[in-house]
Motif scaffolding. Structure first.
Motif, PDB file in Angstrom:
ATOM      1  N   UNK A   1     -26.535  26.848 -59.514  1.00  0.00           N
ATOM      2  CA  UNK A   1     -25.409  26.617 -60.401  1.00  0.00           C
ATOM      3  C   UNK A   1     -25.944  26.394 -61.823  1.00  0.00           C
ATOM      4  N   UNK A   2     -25.127  26.738 -62.814  1.00  0.00           N
ATOM      5  CA  UNK A   2     -25.461  26.546 -64.221  1.00  0.00           C
ATOM      6  C   UNK A   2     -24.254  25.910 -64.902  1.00  0.00           C
TER       7      UNK A   2
ATOM      8  N   UNK B   1     -18.984  26.863 -66.138  1.00  0.00           N
ATOM      9  CA  UNK B   1     -19.828  26.713 -64.962  1.00  0.00           C
ATOM     10  C   UNK B   1     -20.064  28.103 -64.396  1.00  0.00           C
ATOM     11  N   UNK B   2     -21.314  28.402 -64.040  1.00  0.00           N
ATOM     12  CA  UNK B   2     -21.645  29.710 -63.458  1.00  0.00           C
ATOM     13  C   UNK B   2     -22.406  29.490 -62.155  1.00  0.00           C
ATOM     14  N   UNK B   3     -22.269  30.426 -61.249  1.00  0.00           N
ATOM     15  CA  UNK B   3     -23.009  30.381 -59.986  1.00  0.00           C
ATOM     16  C   UNK B   3     -23.599  31.754 -59.720  1.00  0.00           C
ATOM     17  N   UNK B   4     -24.569  31.791 -58.823  1.00  0.00           N
ATOM     18  CA  UNK B   4     -25.157  33.062 -58.447  1.00  0.00           C
ATOM     19  C   UNK B   4     -26.637  32.927 -58.200  1.00  0.00           C
ATOM     20  N   UNK B   5     -27.308  34.068 -58.102  1.00  0.00           N
ATOM     21  CA  UNK B   5     -28.754  34.026 -57.977  1.00  0.00           C
ATOM     22  C   UNK B   5     -29.362  35.282 -58.554  1.00  0.00           C
ATOM     23  N   UNK B   6     -30.631  35.160 -58.898  1.00  0.00           N
ATOM     24  CA  UNK B   6     -31.358  36.202 -59.590  1.00  0.00           C
ATOM     25  C   UNK B   6     -32.056  37.118 -58.593  1.00  0.00           C
ATOM     26  N   UNK B   7     -32.008  38.408 -58.851  1.00  0.00           N
ATOM     27  CA  UNK B   7     -32.769  39.392 -58.108  1.00  0.00           C
ATOM     28  C   UNK B   7     -32.459  39.404 -56.616  1.00  0.00           C
ATOM     29  N   UNK B   8     -31.198  39.713 -56.253  1.00  0.00           N
ATOM     30  CA  UNK B   8     -30.849  39.707 -54.825  1.00  0.00           C
ATOM     31  C   UNK B   8     -31.577  40.805 -54.042  1.00  0.00           C
ATOM     32  N   UNK B   9     -31.875  40.493 -52.797  1.00  0.00           N
ATOM     33  CA  UNK B   9     -32.413  41.491 -51.885  1.00  0.00           C
ATOM     34  C   UNK B   9     -31.282  42.359 -51.365  1.00  0.00           C
ATOM     35  N   UNK B  10     -31.595  43.499 -50.771  1.00  0.00           N
ATOM     36  CA  UNK B  10     -30.530  44.354 -50.233  1.00  0.00           C
ATOM     37  C   UNK B  10     -29.785  43.639 -49.120  1.00  0.00           C
ATOM     38  N   UNK B  11     -30.461  42.725 -48.401  1.00  0.00           N
ATOM     39  CA  UNK B  11     -29.803  41.977 -47.325  1.00  0.00           C
ATOM     40  C   UNK B  11     -28.771  41.001 -47.892  1.00  0.00           C
ATOM     41  N   UNK B  12     -29.000  40.543 -49.116  1.00  0.00           N
ATOM     42  CA  UNK B  12     -28.061  39.610 -49.745  1.00  0.00           C
ATOM     43  C   UNK B  12     -26.751  40.300 -50.109  1.00  0.00           C
TER      44      UNK B  12
END
Length: 103
Positions: A80-81, A91-102
């Motif tokens: 979270x940011x 407010x932001x959410x997420x993640x960096x550089x997802x894998x193909x499985x994500x």
């Protein structure tokens, strides 16, 4: 932006430190509340100093406070940011550089 310079900042540093302490307390409370629904490993308050090395805008300080929350463990990727600025907070959410499985 008119007062975004070293002399002004040094003169008003006690006020900045007071606000910084309040923001740290606020982010600690946000972390506690996030832990009711998620597993938060760590909280980070970002520095006020801007990296101006490659920027055309050479103002030395950010005009906002920001913090991030990292989730616990490799299986809970993402985070979270929080961006705090009068009239421009979010407010932001997420993640960096997802894998193909994500995806």
């Amino acid at each position: 932006k008119n007062n975004n310079n070293r002399d002004w900042f040094e003169e008003h540093k006690p006020t900045f430190k007071k606000h910084q302490s309040e923001v740290k307390s606020f982010l600690a409370e946000v972390k506690n509340n996030l832990n009711h629904h998620d597993e938060i490993e760590k909280m980070k308050l970002f520095r006020i100093y801007r990296d101006v090395r490659f920027s055309k805008d050479k103002t030395p300080y950010k005009a906002h406070f920001a913090g991030s929350f990292s989730r616990l463990g490799a299986h809970l990727r993402g985070g979270y940011y929080v961006h705090l600025k009068p009239g421009d907070s979010f407010l932001a959410t997420g993640f960096w550089d997802p894998n193909k499985e994500d995806l």
